[in-house]
Every structure is written in C-alpha cells, then in structure tokens.
Design a protein around this motif. Structure first.
Motif, mmCIF file in Angstrom:
data_model
loop_
_atom_site.group_PDB
_atom_site.id
_atom_site.type_symbol
_atom_site.label_atom_id
_atom_site.label_comp_id
_atom_site.label_asym_id
_atom_site.label_seq_id
_atom_site.Cartn_x
_atom_site.Cartn_y
_atom_site.Cartn_z
ATOM 1 N N LEU A 1 0.806 -1.225 0.000
ATOM 2 C CA LEU A 1 0.000 0.000 0.000
ATOM 3 C C LEU A 1 0.835 1.270 0.000
ATOM 4 O O LEU A 1 0.289 2.360 -0.092
ATOM 5 C CB LEU A 1 -0.923 0.013 1.220
ATOM 6 C CG LEU A 1 -1.998 -1.066 1.284
ATOM 7 C CD1 LEU A 1 -2.971 -0.769 2.410
ATOM 8 C CD2 LEU A 1 -2.761 -1.163 -0.036
ATOM 9 N N ARG B 1 -5.348 10.845 0.558
ATOM 10 C CA ARG B 1 -5.889 9.783 -0.310
ATOM 11 C C ARG B 1 -5.643 8.396 0.277
ATOM 12 O O ARG B 1 -6.447 7.495 0.112
ATOM 13 C CB ARG B 1 -5.245 9.866 -1.704
ATOM 14 C CG ARG B 1 -5.779 11.004 -2.562
ATOM 15 C CD ARG B 1 -5.386 10.826 -4.024
ATOM 16 N NE ARG B 1 -3.953 10.932 -4.278
ATOM 17 C CZ ARG B 1 -3.277 12.072 -4.411
ATOM 18 N NH1 ARG B 1 -3.907 13.235 -4.287
ATOM 19 N NH2 ARG B 1 -1.987 12.073 -4.667
ATOM 20 N N GLN B 2 -4.527 8.243 0.974
ATOM 21 C CA GLN B 2 -4.174 6.926 1.516
ATOM 22 C C GLN B 2 -5.088 6.486 2.657
ATOM 23 O O GLN B 2 -5.400 5.305 2.785
ATOM 24 C CB GLN B 2 -2.729 6.945 2.058
ATOM 25 C CG GLN B 2 -1.642 6.939 1.028
ATOM 26 C CD GLN B 2 -1.469 5.572 0.394
ATOM 27 O OE1 GLN B 2 -2.002 5.302 -0.684
ATOM 28 N NE2 GLN B 2 -0.741 4.687 1.075
ATOM 29 N N ILE C 1 -8.100 4.233 2.187
ATOM 30 C CA ILE C 1 -7.623 2.954 1.634
ATOM 31 C C ILE C 1 -7.036 2.093 2.751
ATOM 32 O O ILE C 1 -7.308 0.902 2.868
ATOM 33 C CB ILE C 1 -6.564 3.216 0.534
ATOM 34 C CG1 ILE C 1 -7.192 4.009 -0.617
ATOM 35 C CG2 ILE C 1 -5.936 1.914 0.049
ATOM 36 C CD1 ILE C 1 -6.181 4.561 -1.618
ATOM 37 N N HIS D 1 -8.363 -1.459 4.208
ATOM 38 C CA HIS D 1 -7.445 -2.577 4.059
ATOM 39 C C HIS D 1 -7.218 -3.300 5.399
ATOM 40 O O HIS D 1 -7.350 -4.523 5.485
ATOM 41 C CB HIS D 1 -6.116 -2.044 3.523
ATOM 42 C CG HIS D 1 -5.066 -3.090 3.313
ATOM 43 N ND1 HIS D 1 -4.953 -3.797 2.140
ATOM 44 C CD2 HIS D 1 -4.085 -3.562 4.119
ATOM 45 C CE1 HIS D 1 -3.944 -4.646 2.237
ATOM 46 N NE2 HIS D 1 -3.392 -4.514 3.421
#
Lengths: 418, 418
Positions: free
Chosen positions: A45, A299-300, A303, A307
């Motif tokens: 990631l 943005r991460q 995610i 995850h």
C-alpha cells in the motif's frame, strides 16, 4: 580477549533485546514463516509511484539543502504541515511546540531522557508498548504498571498506584498511554475517560505522554473520527506531551515522526535530539512533506482503513473458526493488533519453538508487561501479511495451540520480579 | 502556565545548545551572511544524478522492504560493504562487530550510554569535537581535557590526567580522539603516537573511541593514505571502538554512519539503538550501499580531496593577506577546518555580534573545550562556501577582527569552571 563487562554502564548492563525485534530476526531467516510478530504496515500500500515522482524532483540538485544537514527542530515546511495535521485533530499548536523525530521511538527516548531520573516512577499500562518500556528502562526509572478496563487504563488503579508511589517516596514523572488502538491490546480509551485522565493529571501534578501512531486507522464498523480525538486537543493546562508518526500511514522506512509539547519542554527535547542524532534525514522529511502537500496522505487514509479492517476481519474469522471456543480477545476497533489470551494457562514464550516449527510467529505477551505477568497472552499483528497468509498463519497458530495443550507440561518457569 | 523545571531530569537541566547548531540558526536567517560555522560538505559535489538513478530503481515497488522497518544492526548488504571499506583501511572486521548508526552523532550517543555512568571520567582532547561533548555530557560523567602537541594529543599529559583521575577515585572509561584532521583543530596524530596510544590504552586498561569522519579528505601536498591509517587497524587487543561516516563523503542528508567495535560491545550498541530509534532509514541505507557498489564513492574521493584542498588554499591565502601577521593557525592537512588563535586576547564569543553585523559567522572556540578555556580561538570551516565567498568572508572576518582590536574593551567575562 578483554572482558568488557567491567566497562559497561549500569544502564547497559540492564539492556534487553526487544521481543519484537528478536522475532524480526526469526522472520528474516528466510524459511516459510508467516509473521504476526512485528507491527509492520503493508508495503503493497505504500505510495511507491508518488514517492518516486516526489524524489525525482527533490534530487534534481537545484536545492543543495535537500541532502545537507538540517535544523534539529525539523524541516520548516514539514513543521508547518504538522501544524495543519494537529489542527485537523482538534489541537491548536505552533512551531515552537513541535519537533520532528527520527521515528516515534526517538520521541520516546527523548521524553525519557528529559523527564526521568534514576529512581523516579513512570506509570504505564498493563500491558504497554514494549518500545516504550525499552526507552524508559534506560533511565533507570521504575516503571509501574496500571491495570486496564475494557475501555483502557483503570482510573481507580491509576490513583491507587500513584498514592503508593507517594508513600514510598518516589516522584511520579509521567503517565504513558496509547489511547487509540493501543499496542498491544488494540483498546480505545473512551472520551469520558480521556477527560478524566486530564483532570487526574492536573490534580496529581503529573504529565501525560500520549503516544498516538494508530489514530487514523479506525475501522468504520467500530469507531469513528470522533472516538480518536487526542487528549492533547482538550489539554487546557499543558499536561500532554503528544507523539505521532507517519510510519503507519506513509512508510516507516522514512524515519519521520513528531512531538508536540509545551514550548519549554519542546526546547529541551530539541537539545536532547542535538546530542542524539543532530537532525532527522533531510530527504526523508521533504518526501513526507510533499506527500502531505500533494494529498497523498489524505488519499491513503481511507484505503488503509479499509485494508486493515478487512485483514482484521480475516484474522478474526479464521480465529473464530479454529479456536473460537478456547481463545479470547477484545475486538480490535482499529490499528494493527489482536491481543489474545491463550487457553489453559499456556505460556506464550515457551510455545514459540513449536510455533516456529509450525511456520508462524507472534510476540509473546510478557514483553508488554512491566510486572512479569501476561505469560498467557499473545500479540498477533494482522497488518502486514496478505489475507491468504493470515488464514494460513492462523491455521498454523491453531495447530500450535492445540499441540501445546496436548503436550506434557513442563514445570512453569520461575517467576522473576521485575 | 505550569512550571516545567521541576519535571526535568538532572541531565536535561544541564543540556546546552550546541554552538554550531546555534550558528546554523543565524545562517538560516536569510541575510547575506557568509558562514564558516558548521562543517557542511559542499552540496554542489553531491552525486545528485547518481542518487536519483539509484533511488528510481529502489522505489519501483518491487521490494517492499525498501520502505519498511529494517534490522537494528543495519541493512545487511550495506554492512558487507562496510566490511570492505574497513579492509581498505587496513582493518579486518566482520558483521558481528558492525552497527549502522543514524549519523555518527548517534554513534557517539550510543557509546556514551553503553560505557559511561554518572561520576565516571571520560578523557577528551583540548579542544575536542563539540558534538562529542554534547553526547557525553548527558551521561553526567566528568569530561577531562588532555592537552595537544603539534601532532595531536600529548601522551605525557594523557598519563598525568589518567593518574589524577585514579587519585580522586574516578574510573576512566574511555579516551575520545579524532586522529585524522581533528574537528576543530585539523591536526593529524602521527603514526608513532597512534601506536603509543594503543600501548597506553593496554597499560592503563582504558578503551579508545576513535572517531574518523575526515580520513578520506587528506590534502595531497601535506598528507597521504598512509598517514591516516586508523589505530583500529593496529589494535591487536580490542581496545578501539571505531566510528566513521558517509556524511562528509556522500551526503549528510542520508543519515548513515557506522560503528566497528569488539563484538560484545557491538551487541550492546545494538540494544541501545533499539531504544534510540529502532533502525536507520531503509531507503537511506540502500542508497548509500548502491553508491558504494556502483563506484560512486570511489569516484568522488579524489574530486573531494582536490576540492577541499583548493578551498583551504583560498582561505589560507586570504587570511595571510589580510591578517597574516596577527592571526595564527596550524596548517590544515585535510578535512574541513582551520583553527585560529585571535590576536590580543580577543574573545571570539564576544566578537560574534560584530561578525554577524559584518556578514560573517564562525564558531567561537570555547565550545570545543571542556575546561572553559579557548576563548581566543575560532573554528573557520572552509568546506561549504564557494572560493569567491571564502575570499569575501575572510575579508569580512578580517574587518571584524581589526574593528574588535580597535574597540574599547569590555571587562572580560567572569570565568566559569566547567
């Protein structure tokens, strides 16, 4: 050959290898071992392409400062970025309160050096982060454990412990807590308890070291942004020394974290850092700064949350299926860790050999306790392995536990008072 | 507002700002100030293009470990590379003796923590590297100064000082020396004296910390490879703890240096580093490793030697012209520094205000002395400024000195015993 023992400082005599780092060594041996041991973020990631783009620009050579020594406080634009991150967490701060550190481990070390003398008392949770224990131990202060409730540290026990330290004449310098998805338990301290802790610190004239690396990694089915509000954001009187990091969100290979603290203490942490490593890497700090500025971090985060939540689901499901009746754990609401109690008083450290033979490793719980308890606990990190490997690793772990339950027991290890 | 003084450790109470770091702050104010203060390498010589190429490959994402946490000892291929560097310096070593550190400042800090207790004695040169003083001070050991001859530390005084420590009942833990182009004096310890130091350490049962960041930067008109042979290379009995770094040859923004020490001590330094920052940056270590493997370091060294020798020439010529009759300095035979004695007992620290007003800064000598002497000394770094700026900076410095000589003297500052 010289005997070097007589040359060692008292602090060096007592240094112990970190259980997590030791397991890292086992995992690096290259055999097919599934590691639930270190709290590594998932490297697939990491924002590789964006880091590469940012770095290409930085290494053009147009700005010599990129690879030069830098100020001990940190790269100024990164400090300003951190000011913004703190504001988003509800905390007004300023440059004179901030210090970039070479990972949060350095932050813990600087805090210990600046605040603790041999013979002082430092209060920690039972259990607590082993890296903090390692850093604090070097000061030769006493680490005194405080019990936890389901919503984190017990206020009743905290005050009892404080009183006992008063009675034996030890100064309590600070309380160390990880309020969000604690390492190793995954517990979240309730908001009411956070307020009560601030009041307690004022009443007892104690500082609080709030270590907050996991706060962005809450799981949407069990926690939200409002649950992870730092104590720091409600600290009207200047009791909180706040640590956070980019290691769990951007990448730990860039050793970049920070301390936010009352300005007079931040100035002392800066002096301690001058002696420790002069400055944090200039390129690393600029990459992190640019990753924030260009929106990579923002943005991460969703995610990452999805995850790790999925991986938690996979681990919980696999554990339920294979060991559901006999293994117990509080549900992780965020972060990297599942904290389990083994059945039948099994000794997690004694079981490691069997686990390695079965191709799985974890961290034995006692590494997180300053009172020599926790021998039947294991910390299982679900962060780094793939979902398939998590399922397979849990199967190996379940086999290990069942074999250990069936095995003839050795005598319990003699208890060592910490 | 809380008074934080009562919360500070005894070590924190005594922490002082580094004179070099302070001057870095002055230089960063953005005015037209020519800095001879910090020992910064020349950024125009950094191998920008090669670093960019190496980093692009590393950040492809094909190896997740690049940005992950890494082993505390260091990145294994880099450790192997360092084994080769040590062999080229005449020293046979092995992985179990080596530790990668986050710059040599961390190396000094780890050495101090592992070897010194409050009340011990640490022997240092008069003058010595201020970063070492800073790191050693935190242990609350006594730092005892030893005089220098023209070829470095005085053996006679060394043994006298040692005997005096014995008499007052202090354990001498180690001697700290920078044999090659010492910071701040630029002195080189003769080979005969290096051998004598090893014999002395054996006779007196003392360890020696040999700090060697400048050895590759010898000037061809005054020194050669054979003059900079480490004591470590002739250390048959295991007395030497050797520190070196890539900061002066590749770039300090990558915080990568190393310790080579007898294996039992290296193991302790590793434990101390676990507490200090877990590991040195993974990307940084890989870039340095690749820069060695691809021959970048080997190609750089002759370029660096010629470059700094030229800058030394420019500074020496400018000083000779403007202050030749009244300023005195030993000729720098390598490294980054020129160490000068001011005329007429001028106080270098008191003169700083005038220097800044004239647009030049240096480091006042007393920062390098543990006995409160050296007030009429200045350290001038010729490494970072361009030749034109060196000439202009020396002109400003000369003006400053002459103005100061002509100014009505204030009372001398009261002497403070260290």
């Amino acid at each position: 050959m010289i005997n070097y023992e007589p040359f060692l400082s008292r602090s060096a005599e007592k240094m112990k290898e970190s259980a997590i780092r030791k397991m890292g060594g086992v995992a690096a041996q290259g055999r097919d071992i599934i590691s639930f041991a270190p709290g590594y973020p998932a490297p697939e990631l990491f924002a590789w392409q964006e880091f590469a783009d940012i770095t290409r620009t930085l290494l053009s050579g147009s700005d010599g400062a990129v690879l030069q020594y830098g100020p001990t406080r940190g790269y100024r634009p990164l400090l300003e970025t951190i000011t913004g991150l703190m504001a988003a967490r509800g905390a007004v701060t300023s440059i004179d309160r901030l210090l970039v550190t070479t990972g949060s481990q350095q932050g813990l070390d600087l805090v210990a050096r600046v605040l603790a003398d041999p013979g002082d008392a430092i209060l920690v949770e039972l259990p607590t982060y082993t890296g903090a224990i390692t850093a604090f131990r070097n000061t030769q202060a006493y680490m005194i454990g405080v019990r936890q409730d389901a919503d984190g540290i017990s206020l009743d026990d905290l005050d009892e412990v404080w009183k006992r330290q008063q009675q034996v004449g030890r100064r309590v310098r600070f309380l160390y807590v990880v309020p969000n998805f604690q390492n190793p338990t995954g517990l979240l301290i309730s908001l009411a308890k956070r307020h009560a802790l601030l009041e307690w610190a004022d009443r007892r004239n104690v500082l609080i070291v709030e270590d907050d690396p996991y706060r962005d990694l809450y799981f949407s089915d069990a926690a939200s942004e409002s649950d992870v509000r730092p104590m720091r954001s409600d600290d009207a009187s200047g009791r909180i020394i706040y640590l956070s990091s980019f290691s769990k969100t951007l990448a730990p290979g860039y050793r970049v974290a920070w301390i936010d603290a009352p300005a007079p203490l931040a100035a002392k942490f800066e002096l301690a850092k001058q002696a420790a490593d002069l400055c944090t890497g200039g390129l690393d700090q600029r990459v992190i700064h640019q990753a924030c500025r260009r929106g990579v971090l923002d943005r991460q985060l969703p995610i990452l949350r999805a995850h790790y939540q999925h991986k938690r689901d996979v681990m919980v499901e696999a554990l339920r299926t294979s060991l559901g009746e006999i293994l117990h754990w509080p549900a992780p609401r965020g972060g990297f860790f599942l904290w389990a109690t083994l059945p039948g008083g099994l000794d997690a450290d004694a079981m490691i050999g069997r686990a390695v033979a079965n191709g799985v490793i974890y961290v034995a719980g006692e590494a997180f306790f300053v009172d020599d308890s926790g021998r039947d606990r294991v910390r299982l990190s679900f962060s780094a392995a793939t979902p398939e490997r998590i399922t397979e690793g849990v199967a190996r772990f379940a086999t290990t536990v069942r074999e250990e339950l069936d095995a003839p027991r050795e005598r319990p290890r003699p208890s060592v008072t910490a």
